[in-house]
Design a protein around this motif. Structure first.
Motif, mmCIF file in Angstrom:
data_model
loop_
_atom_site.group_PDB
_atom_site.id
_atom_site.type_symbol
_atom_site.label_atom_id
_atom_site.label_comp_id
_atom_site.label_asym_id
_atom_site.label_seq_id
_atom_site.Cartn_x
_atom_site.Cartn_y
_atom_site.Cartn_z
ATOM 1 N N LEU A 108 39.286 41.981 48.743
ATOM 2 C CA LEU A 108 40.501 41.572 47.683
ATOM 3 C C LEU A 108 41.747 40.939 48.391
ATOM 4 O O LEU A 108 42.292 40.171 47.955
ATOM 5 C CB LEU A 108 40.844 42.943 47.066
ATOM 6 N N ILE A 120 32.141 42.623 45.512
ATOM 7 C CA ILE A 120 33.384 41.754 45.752
ATOM 8 C C ILE A 120 33.167 41.133 47.077
ATOM 9 O O ILE A 120 33.557 39.683 47.485
ATOM 10 C CB ILE A 120 34.522 42.946 45.902
ATOM 11 N N GLY A 133 33.215 37.570 46.094
ATOM 12 C CA GLY A 133 34.640 37.360 45.677
ATOM 13 C C GLY A 133 35.011 35.735 46.396
ATOM 14 O O GLY A 133 35.709 35.115 45.679
ATOM 15 N N VAL A 148 39.291 38.352 40.613
ATOM 16 C CA VAL A 148 38.365 39.663 40.506
ATOM 17 C C VAL A 148 37.988 40.073 39.327
ATOM 18 O O VAL A 148 37.175 40.771 38.905
ATOM 19 C CB VAL A 148 39.139 40.831 41.522
#
Length: 319
Positions: free
Chosen positions: A53, A89, A93, A103
């Motif tokens: 992230l 992710i 991502g 996200v």
């Protein structure tokens, strides 16, 4: 949160190895622990997700916290779990971010696929491959779509930087075809291996009755509302009887670890004193060491006798 201090130290060390320092390291450790508790997942998996992230989506500490709150809300309202999102992710991502997505977009697509029976790992891989095929289609796919009356390159270029907009407009164009043409177009564009997975995406994305509608609503929710939901869920875990016990126990362990360091220093000093005495005794003449040894043995014999005599004396006094 009731997390083990040893696990926390280990987690912080792993995150520090990625280059995080100072307050950024502390915040990453805290948010990773929070994600692991909310999603009931392994801390190492949670760490991979938080690092993805921060790196793939270029998020600071505040944005990371808000993303975790959003993902938690998605888990609460759909069949997509935090474990699914954490798995997807790191894989998909960077691709989503590179196309201008977030996200939140990734959670939306994964929910659509999960409704179609696609696992998180398969969904993430399909998104990587499928989106690459979409933005750089083969001439064969372009010609076929043109034959169906769809300007594939026009849709991609028109929605550059808006991956969800691209998918929704393509979905709308495909819906105008008859069922056979639609399946032929999807298979030709995305290939045989990703055909079923991308088909699940288009069948559920934004459809009436689909869980993706709930995700779309959550994408519009305020950060404070999402934070309140996550806060209440954490409180249920940490403020329950078992949660309070776990927090107290882990707090005691952490305090004992600090006290243990003090005891170690005290014991080290005592050992050094005893060692000094032994060295002094070893340097004494042999006759003196023999006398000391005799008195040591005598004390060993007489002490139990003295104790036994005192016990018998107390017994007769009682009678």
């Amino acid at each position: 949160y009731g997390a083990s201090f040893q696990d926390t130290i280990s987690l912080a060390a792993d995150i520090a190895a990625t280059g995080k320092q100072g307050n950024e390291l502390l915040a990453s450790t805290k948010e990773t622990t929070r994600l692991a508790i909310l999603g009931e997942v392994d801390r190492q998996d949670a760490m991979k997700a938080t690092l993805a992230l921060q790196t793939a989506f270029k998020q600071n500490t505040q944005q990371l916290s808000e993303s975790i709150n959003f993902l938690n809300a998605v888990e609460n309202q759909t069949s997509t779990s935090l474990a699914d999102l954490i798995e997807a992710i790191p894989k998909a991502g960077p691709v989503i971010q590179g196309l201008g997505g977030s996200v939140k977009d990734l959670a939306l697509y994964l929910t659509a696929m999960r409704e179609g029976g696609i696992s998180a790992a398969e969904g993430a891989n399909a998104l990587k491959s499928g989106l690459a095929s979409l933005i750089n289609p083969t001439n064969k796919a372009i010609d076929q779509f043109k034959g169906f009356g769809i300007d594939l390159l026009g849709i991609v270029n028109k929605n550059a930087g808006n991956v969800t907009g691209t998918l929704l407009e393509l979905q709308s164009a495909l819906d105008k075809l008859n069922p056979l043409q639609k399946q032929q177009a999807i298979e030709n564009l995305f290939g045989k291996f990703q055909f079923a997975r991308m088909n699940a995406l288009f069948e559920n994305l934004g459809r009436q009755g689909s869980q993706t509608l709930q995700v779309l609503d959550l994408m519009k929710a305020s950060s404070q509302d999402l934070a309140n939901v996550a806060g209440r869920e954490l409180a249920q875990v940490t403020e329950s009887a078992s949660g309070k016990y776990r927090r107290a126990l882990e707090g005691l362990k952490a305090d004992l670890a600090g006290v243990g360091e003090q005891f170690l220093s005290i014991n080290t000093s005592l050992i050094n004193i005893v060692d000094g005495i032994l060295k002094f005794v070893n340097k004494l003449p042999e006759p003196i060491k023999t006398i000391l040894s005799f008195f040591g043995k005598l004390t060993t014999i007489t002490n139990p006798l003295i104790i036994l005599t005192n016990i018998l004396g107390n017994f007769f006094n009682y009678i």
